[in-house]
Design a protein around this motif. Structure first.
Motif, PDB file in Angstrom:
ATOM      1  N   UNK A  98       0.870  -1.169   0.000  1.00  6.94           N
ATOM      2  CA  UNK A  98       0.000   0.000   0.000  1.00  6.94           C
ATOM      3  C   UNK A  98       0.910   1.223   0.000  1.00  6.94           C
ATOM      4  N   UNK A  99       0.458   2.303  -0.647  1.00  7.31           N
ATOM      5  CA  UNK A  99       1.280   3.499  -0.745  1.00  7.31           C
ATOM      6  C   UNK A  99       0.399   4.739  -0.709  1.00  7.31           C
ATOM      7  N   UNK A 100       1.043   5.879  -0.449  1.00  8.46           N
ATOM      8  CA  UNK A 100       0.331   7.153  -0.481  1.00  8.46           C
ATOM      9  C   UNK A 100       1.280   8.254  -0.926  1.00  8.46           C
ATOM     10  N   UNK A 101       0.717   9.339  -1.437  1.00 10.93           N
ATOM     11  CA  UNK A 101       1.443  10.544  -1.812  1.00 10.93           C
ATOM     12  C   UNK A 101       0.555  11.731  -1.484  1.00 10.93           C
ATOM     13  N   UNK A 102       1.050  12.614  -0.607  1.00  6.42           N
ATOM     14  CA  UNK A 102       0.258  13.793  -0.265  1.00  6.42           C
ATOM     15  C   UNK A 102       0.220  14.757  -1.444  1.00  6.42           C
ATOM     16  N   UNK A 103      -0.681  15.709  -1.359  1.00  5.29           N
ATOM     17  CA  UNK A 103      -0.804  16.775  -2.358  1.00  5.29           C
ATOM     18  C   UNK A 103      -1.319  18.006  -1.638  1.00  5.29           C
ATOM     19  N   UNK A 104      -1.370  19.109  -2.336  1.00  6.43           N
ATOM     20  CA  UNK A 104      -1.892  20.332  -1.720  1.00  6.43           C
ATOM     21  C   UNK A 104      -3.345  20.121  -1.343  1.00  6.43           C
ATOM     22  N   UNK A 105      -3.697  20.442  -0.113  1.00  6.83           N
ATOM     23  CA  UNK A 105      -5.065  20.258   0.369  1.00  6.83           C
ATOM     24  C   UNK A 105      -5.207  18.908   1.042  1.00  6.83           C
ATOM     25  N   UNK A 106      -6.005  18.859   2.088  1.00  7.76           N
ATOM     26  CA  UNK A 106      -6.171  17.621   2.856  1.00  7.76           C
ATOM     27  C   UNK A 106      -6.885  16.518   2.091  1.00  7.76           C
ATOM     28  N   UNK A 107      -7.721  16.872   1.120  1.00 11.58           N
ATOM     29  CA  UNK A 107      -8.516  15.866   0.419  1.00 11.58           C
ATOM     30  C   UNK A 107      -7.867  15.335  -0.838  1.00 11.58           C
ATOM     31  N   UNK A 108      -6.627  15.726  -1.122  1.00 11.89           N
ATOM     32  CA  UNK A 108      -5.997  15.346  -2.380  1.00 11.89           C
ATOM     33  C   UNK A 108      -4.940  14.261  -2.252  1.00 11.89           C
ATOM     34  N   UNK A 109      -4.805  13.630  -1.100  1.00 15.33           N
ATOM     35  CA  UNK A 109      -3.825  12.562  -0.938  1.00 15.33           C
ATOM     36  C   UNK A 109      -4.177  11.407  -1.860  1.00 15.33           C
ATOM     37  N   UNK A 110      -3.170  10.940  -2.588  1.00 17.65           N
ATOM     38  CA  UNK A 110      -3.369   9.791  -3.479  1.00 17.65           C
ATOM     39  C   UNK A 110      -2.946   8.510  -2.787  1.00 17.65           C
ATOM     40  N   UNK A 111      -3.672   7.441  -3.038  1.00 17.17           N
ATOM     41  CA  UNK A 111      -3.387   6.141  -2.444  1.00 17.17           C
ATOM     42  C   UNK A 111      -3.225   5.109  -3.541  1.00 17.17           C
TER      43      UNK A 111
END
Length: 121
Positions: A98-111
């Motif tokens: 499993x992986x994640x990458x944050x982005x600008x804004x709390x709702x934009x994290x990619x999984x």
């Protein structure tokens, strides 16, 4: 972001009782193309820990991720991965990540997720 950090810490602490093979550094670049059009790259600079629990192997890693889209300014985010591998027999093993990458804004994290089967002969 705080929830994700807490979950990562919980996962790492729950695995701490298993045998730890040790820390490592993993630098990985993933680049993309659509046809012959280069779209950009993301470079992960991760600190991780790996170990075993019985016959299974596991890892958890995280750190900065430099996101460099083609033709735009690069941006630094946070990314992480955790994985597990379990032998089914001498020739067959299953694995997942499993992986994640944050982005600008709390709702934009990619999984992301990965599940596979490996047959060795």
């Amino acid at each position: 972001m705080i929830k994700l950090t807490a979950l990562t810490a919980l996962a790492a602490s729950s695995l701490a009782s298993a045998a730890i093979a040790g820390p490592y550094v993993n630098v990985e670049t993933n680049a993309g193309w659509t046809g012959d059009d280069y779209t950009g790259a993301t470079t992960d600079i991760h600190l991780g820990y790996e170990g075993t629990a019985g016959a299974a192997s596991w890892y958890v890693q995280g750190g900065p991720a430099v996101v460099a889209p083609d033709g735009a300014d690069s941006d630094t985010q946070f990314s992480g991965k955790a994985g597990l591998g379990i032998p089914v027999s001498e020739a067959v093993g299953v694995y997942g990540e499993v992986s994640f990458l944050t982005a600008d804004g709390d709702d934009n994290t990619g999984y992301g997720g990965k599940l596979g089967l490996k047959y060795s002969f």
